[in-house]
Motif scaffolding. Structure first.
Motif, short mmCIF file in Angstrom:
data_model
loop_
_atom_site.label_atom_id
_atom_site.label_comp_id
_atom_site.label_asym_id
_atom_site.label_seq_id
_atom_site.Cartn_x
_atom_site.Cartn_y
_atom_site.Cartn_z
N UNK A 13 0.77 -1.25 0.02
CA UNK A 13 0.02 0.02 0.07
C UNK A 13 0.59 1.20 -0.15
N UNK A 14 2.12 1.11 -0.08
CA UNK A 14 3.13 2.30 -0.09
C UNK A 14 2.95 3.11 0.81
N UNK A 15 2.69 2.46 2.41
CA UNK A 15 2.48 3.64 3.32
C UNK A 15 3.40 3.06 4.50
N UNK A 16 3.60 3.54 5.49
CA UNK A 16 4.46 3.28 6.62
C UNK A 16 3.93 2.11 7.52
N UNK A 17 4.76 1.46 8.20
CA UNK A 17 4.34 0.51 9.20
C UNK A 17 3.51 0.85 10.35
N UNK A 68 -9.33 -6.44 -1.39
CA UNK A 68 -9.08 -4.98 -0.97
C UNK A 68 -7.75 -4.48 -1.82
N UNK A 69 -7.97 -3.26 -2.64
CA UNK A 69 -6.73 -2.86 -3.37
C UNK A 69 -6.00 -1.60 -2.82
N UNK A 74 -9.32 -2.02 3.00
CA UNK A 74 -8.87 -2.91 3.86
C UNK A 74 -9.32 -2.38 5.35
N UNK A 75 -9.12 -0.81 5.66
CA UNK A 75 -9.72 -0.64 6.97
C UNK A 75 -11.13 -0.70 7.02
#
Length: 369
Positions: A13-17, A68-69, A74-75
């Motif tokens: 998702x190219x986001x932070x952990x 979910x893409x 997904x949330x």
């Protein structure tokens, strides 16, 4: 399930952990808030129908998560998963207690909650292995398939009409039980225990990668070790609680859990990665045993505070307060990680357990068990 999959989810998702870690926070908080409210509002529906419908909805929510893409889909799936799980567990407790004579009600509730505890202990490492081997989506797909199988088991195993006419506690009754000082303080202990545990657990994959160089390919093995230790803890805690009383199990469990968390951070501060793995694994095994030895003893303590007829309410509240702790712990862990303090997770988790320990000592007496 999400905790060991955080790095792969963050990458996809190219986001932070830490942002992905909020999937844990939101799930737990949604469960904690929605479960008692929705269970009370749906009290007129018979429990068999509620169990089947909630399990089917849980399966469909997993399908949504599998498909979910983007992060927010997904949330949303995680919110639906929390709501459906929050429906299922209290109704399972209520039906389990109603299917047997009063003298066997405690055992029936222990079976239901023991099954849930063992599922948590084993399901997370299994999800980690599947997620690493086949991708995180297959973890949700697998759980969705298991939920459909469970739905079939409920349809076949529970006769029509089972669970009809079982009274459901209103919100006022739940609040009345919760406001009793003994109950509220005991529930606060559950929250502190869960907060400390999930401060560390949510970011355990990141912690082990940083401190001991454990790759994502091996995190499943570590979590299976933790899961086996947790099952051992559940058995030990349940048996010793029956023989010695809940207090005699809760106190040493919290002490050992505190030492385990402190040991993790101490290992991180003092040892190089090539030397840290074995000591960290020993601390994780001690954590699994002690944390889950606490849980059945705490349930027995809550069961003993109120008369048996109120046990489903108390155990339902205990689940909600546990998930409040999971949510708080995941949020607290994200703050620590975001500040660059992944090595400090154990210190903070241990401090939560110390507060829980002090509260137990202050609110129980030796002779009460």
């Amino acid at each position: 399930m999400i905790a060991p999959l955080l790095p792969s989810l963050a990458s996809d998702f190219a986001t932070s952990v830490t942002a992905v870690g909020q999937l844990v926070t939101v799930f737990a908080l949604t469960y904690a808030v929605s479960s008692p409210i929705l269970t009370a509002l749906s009290g007129s529906i018979d429990r068999r129908k509620m169990l089947i419908l909630s399990m089917l909805a849980f399966a469909l929510s997993n399908v949504l998560a599998w498909h979910a893409h983007d992060y927010w889909t997904l949330m949303a799936a995680r919110v639906l998963l929390a709501i459906t799980a929050g429906f299922y567990v209290p109704n399972a407790n209520a039906l389990g207690g109603a299917l047997v004579p009063p003298e066997k009600r405690g055992k029936a509730l222990a079976i239901v909650n023991g099954g849930i505890s063992i599922a948590v202990a084993i399901g997370v490492p299994l999800g980690a292995v599947i997620g690493h081997a086949f991708g995180w989506r297959m973890t949700f797909a697998g759980i969705g398939a298991l939920a459909l199988l469970a739905s079939l088991g409920l349809i076949v195993g529970l006769r029509p009409g089972t669970g009809s006419g079982i009274p459901s506690a209103s919100l006022q009754e739940r609040f009345a039980v919760m406001k009793q000082p003994q109950v509220l303080l005991a529930l606060l202990v559950t929250t502190l225990w869960a907060t400390g545990a999930y401060t560390v657990y949510t970011y355990l994959t990141l912690f082990l990668a940083t401190v001991a160089g454990v790759s994502s390919a091996h995190i499943g093995s570590v979590l299976f070790m933790w899961g086996i230790a947790a099952v051992i803890g559940i058995v030990i805690g349940g048996n010793l609680s029956d023989k010695l009383g809940p207090r005699a199990v809760i106190l040493p469990s919290l002490v050992l859990l505190t030492l385990s968390f402190f040991a993790l951070s101490l290992i991180a501060d003092l040892l190089q990665p090539e030397l840290a793995l074995i000591p960290a694994l020993i601390a994780i095994v001690a954590w699994g045993v002690s944390a889950w030895a606490f849980f059945p003893a705490q349930q027995a303590r809550l069961f003993g505070i109120r008369e048996a007829k109120l046990a489903p309410i108390v155990l339902s509240l205990n689940a909600s307060f546990m998930y409040i702790g999971f949510s708080s712990g995941a949020a607290l862990g994200s703050i620590i990680v975001a500040a660059g303090g992944v090595r400090n997770l154990g210190w903070i988790g241990g401090l939560c357990e110390i507060v829980a320990l002090v509260l137990v000592i202050a609110t129980t007496r030796r002779k009460q068990g």
